[in-house]
Motif scaffolding. Sequence first.
Motif, PDB file in Angstrom:
ATOM      1  N   LEU A 185      26.445  43.219  38.113  1.00  0.00           N
ATOM      2  CA  LEU A 185      27.494  44.071  37.554  1.00  0.00           C
ATOM      3  C   LEU A 185      26.913  45.215  36.743  1.00  0.00           C
ATOM      4  O   LEU A 185      25.872  45.076  36.077  1.00  0.00           O
ATOM      5  CB  LEU A 185      28.443  43.247  36.704  1.00  0.00           C
ATOM      6  N   LYS A 186      27.605  46.340  36.805  1.00  0.00           N
ATOM      7  CA  LYS A 186      27.198  47.554  36.108  1.00  0.00           C
ATOM      8  C   LYS A 186      28.301  47.969  35.134  1.00  0.00           C
ATOM      9  O   LYS A 186      29.471  47.631  35.350  1.00  0.00           O
ATOM     10  CB  LYS A 186      26.980  48.681  37.119  1.00  0.00           C
ATOM     11  N   PRO A 187      27.974  48.720  34.118  1.00  0.00           N
ATOM     12  CA  PRO A 187      29.005  49.191  33.179  1.00  0.00           C
ATOM     13  C   PRO A 187      30.145  49.925  33.898  1.00  0.00           C
ATOM     14  O   PRO A 187      31.300  49.816  33.479  1.00  0.00           O
ATOM     15  CB  PRO A 187      28.238  50.114  32.249  1.00  0.00           C
ATOM     16  N   GLU A 188      29.833  50.628  34.965  1.00  0.00           N
ATOM     17  CA  GLU A 188      30.873  51.359  35.691  1.00  0.00           C
ATOM     18  C   GLU A 188      31.813  50.444  36.485  1.00  0.00           C
ATOM     19  O   GLU A 188      32.797  50.917  37.056  1.00  0.00           O
ATOM     20  CB  GLU A 188      30.259  52.407  36.629  1.00  0.00           C
ATOM     21  N   ASP A 189      31.528  49.147  36.514  1.00  0.00           N
ATOM     22  CA  ASP A 189      32.458  48.189  37.128  1.00  0.00           C
ATOM     23  C   ASP A 189      33.552  47.767  36.150  1.00  0.00           C
ATOM     24  O   ASP A 189      34.475  47.043  36.534  1.00  0.00           O
ATOM     25  CB  ASP A 189      31.708  46.944  37.608  1.00  0.00           C
ATOM     26  N   THR A 190      33.442  48.199  34.919  1.00  0.00           N
ATOM     27  CA  THR A 190      34.441  47.862  33.906  1.00  0.00           C
ATOM     28  C   THR A 190      35.816  48.382  34.293  1.00  0.00           C
ATOM     29  O   THR A 190      35.952  49.516  34.764  1.00  0.00           O
ATOM     30  CB  THR A 190      34.034  48.456  32.544  1.00  0.00           C
ATOM     31  N   GLY A 191      36.826  47.534  34.121  1.00  0.00           N
ATOM     32  CA  GLY A 191      38.187  47.942  34.419  1.00  0.00           C
ATOM     33  C   GLY A 191      39.089  46.740  34.578  1.00  0.00           C
ATOM     34  O   GLY A 191      38.650  45.589  34.444  1.00  0.00           O
ATOM     35  N   VAL A 192      40.345  47.018  34.863  1.00  0.00           N
ATOM     36  CA  VAL A 192      41.304  45.966  35.172  1.00  0.00           C
ATOM     37  C   VAL A 192      41.323  45.801  36.687  1.00  0.00           C
ATOM     38  O   VAL A 192      41.493  46.785  37.418  1.00  0.00           O
ATOM     39  CB  VAL A 192      42.708  46.301  34.641  1.00  0.00           C
ATOM     40  N   TYR A 193      41.161  44.583  37.118  1.00  0.00           N
ATOM     41  CA  TYR A 193      41.105  44.283  38.544  1.00  0.00           C
ATOM     42  C   TYR A 193      42.424  43.644  38.988  1.00  0.00           C
ATOM     43  O   TYR A 193      42.929  42.720  38.345  1.00  0.00           O
ATOM     44  CB  TYR A 193      39.938  43.348  38.848  1.00  0.00           C
ATOM     45  N   TYR A 194      42.925  44.135  40.092  1.00  0.00           N
ATOM     46  CA  TYR A 194      44.210  43.688  40.623  1.00  0.00           C
ATOM     47  C   TYR A 194      44.053  43.138  42.039  1.00  0.00           C
ATOM     48  O   TYR A 194      43.309  43.704  42.856  1.00  0.00           O
ATOM     49  CB  TYR A 194      45.200  44.857  40.683  1.00  0.00           C
ATOM     50  N   CYS A 195      44.793  42.104  42.307  1.00  0.00           N
ATOM     51  CA  CYS A 195      44.869  41.534  43.647  1.00  0.00           C
ATOM     52  C   CYS A 195      46.187  41.991  44.270  1.00  0.00           C
ATOM     53  O   CYS A 195      47.248  41.844  43.659  1.00  0.00           O
ATOM     54  CB  CYS A 195      44.825  40.013  43.539  1.00  0.00           C
ATOM     55  N   ILE A 196      46.108  42.546  45.451  1.00  0.00           N
ATOM     56  CA  ILE A 196      47.267  43.153  46.099  1.00  0.00           C
ATOM     57  C   ILE A 196      47.412  42.597  47.510  1.00  0.00           C
ATOM     58  O   ILE A 196      46.405  42.514  48.231  1.00  0.00           O
ATOM     59  CB  ILE A 196      47.099  44.685  46.178  1.00  0.00           C
ATOM     60  N   PRO A 197      48.638  42.251  47.935  1.00  0.00           N
ATOM     61  CA  PRO A 197      48.824  41.722  49.295  1.00  0.00           C
ATOM     62  C   PRO A 197      48.886  42.833  50.334  1.00  0.00           C
ATOM     63  O   PRO A 197      49.835  42.942  51.113  1.00  0.00           O
ATOM     64  CB  PRO A 197      50.148  40.974  49.182  1.00  0.00           C
ATOM     65  N   SER A 198      47.869  43.665  50.327  1.00  0.00           N
ATOM     66  CA  SER A 198      47.804  44.791  51.253  1.00  0.00           C
ATOM     67  C   SER A 198      46.415  45.401  51.160  1.00  0.00           C
ATOM     68  O   SER A 198      45.742  45.271  50.140  1.00  0.00           O
ATOM     69  CB  SER A 198      48.856  45.837  50.886  1.00  0.00           C
ATOM     70  N   CYS A 199      46.025  46.094  52.214  1.00  0.00           N
ATOM     71  CA  CYS A 199      44.757  46.825  52.188  1.00  0.00           C
ATOM     72  C   CYS A 199      44.996  48.312  52.423  1.00  0.00           C
ATOM     73  O   CYS A 199      44.105  49.009  52.896  1.00  0.00           O
ATOM     74  CB  CYS A 199      43.793  46.267  53.225  1.00  0.00           C
ATOM     75  N   THR A 200      46.146  48.774  52.054  1.00  0.00           N
ATOM     76  CA  THR A 200      46.466  50.178  52.255  1.00  0.00           C
ATOM     77  C   THR A 200      45.883  51.029  51.124  1.00  0.00           C
ATOM     78  O   THR A 200      45.159  50.525  50.253  1.00  0.00           O
ATOM     79  CB  THR A 200      47.993  50.347  52.330  1.00  0.00           C
ATOM     80  N   THR A 201      46.182  52.300  51.131  1.00  0.00           N
ATOM     81  CA  THR A 201      45.686  53.175  50.074  1.00  0.00           C
ATOM     82  C   THR A 201      46.443  52.902  48.777  1.00  0.00           C
ATOM     83  O   THR A 201      47.561  52.375  48.779  1.00  0.00           O
ATOM     84  CB  THR A 201      45.880  54.647  50.465  1.00  0.00           C
ATOM     85  N   VAL A 202      45.840  53.281  47.663  1.00  0.00           N
ATOM     86  CA  VAL A 202      46.452  53.067  46.357  1.00  0.00           C
ATOM     87  C   VAL A 202      47.836  53.699  46.303  1.00  0.00           C
ATOM     88  O   VAL A 202      48.798  53.109  45.811  1.00  0.00           O
ATOM     89  CB  VAL A 202      45.557  53.649  45.245  1.00  0.00           C
ATOM     90  N   GLN A 203      47.928  54.913  46.847  1.00  0.00           N
ATOM     91  CA  GLN A 203      49.174  55.659  46.761  1.00  0.00           C
ATOM     92  C   GLN A 203      50.316  54.986  47.514  1.00  0.00           C
ATOM     93  O   GLN A 203      51.488  55.207  47.207  1.00  0.00           O
ATOM     94  CB  GLN A 203      48.972  57.087  47.306  1.00  0.00           C
ATOM     95  N   ALA A 204      49.988  54.173  48.504  1.00  0.00           N
ATOM     96  CA  ALA A 204      51.017  53.541  49.330  1.00  0.00           C
ATOM     97  C   ALA A 204      51.447  52.177  48.815  1.00  0.00           C
ATOM     98  O   ALA A 204      52.359  51.573  49.370  1.00  0.00           O
ATOM     99  CB  ALA A 204      50.513  53.416  50.765  1.00  0.00           C
TER     100      ALA A 204
END
Length: 120
Positions: free
Chosen positions: A85-104
């Motif tokens: 792990l790297k400092p740039e991996d810092t964040g909130v991680y979400y599990c989503i029932p889809s593999c589409t783009t973030v915007q969709a």
Amino acid sequence: QVQLVESGGGLVQPGGSLRLSCVASGSTLDYYNMGWFRQAPGKDREGVSCITSDGSAYYADSVKGRFTISRDNAKSTVWLQMNSLKPEDTGVYYCIPSCTTVQAIPDEYWGQGTQVTVSS
């Protein structure tokens, strides 16, 4: 509608590892493509990894070779093993029932997430 709960985040030093879990209820995961997304402080949400219903895995370039996504439909669970792990991996991680783009991704798909902090 499937309900997802993420867990496994925490504070880890650079170079360390974490294993995130995503447990589903309300529906089987068998037919879902499942994605892990994250949002770093002050940045937009981004896709991290995806595993299709037939088990094919995909990764963002930034995590290739360090992260591994897996699933067990019988346990209604998806995991994200994060190594080196790297400092740039810092964040909130979400599990989503889809593999589409973030915007969709519909707003209702974004749960509480789990916080990952990589810092010495």
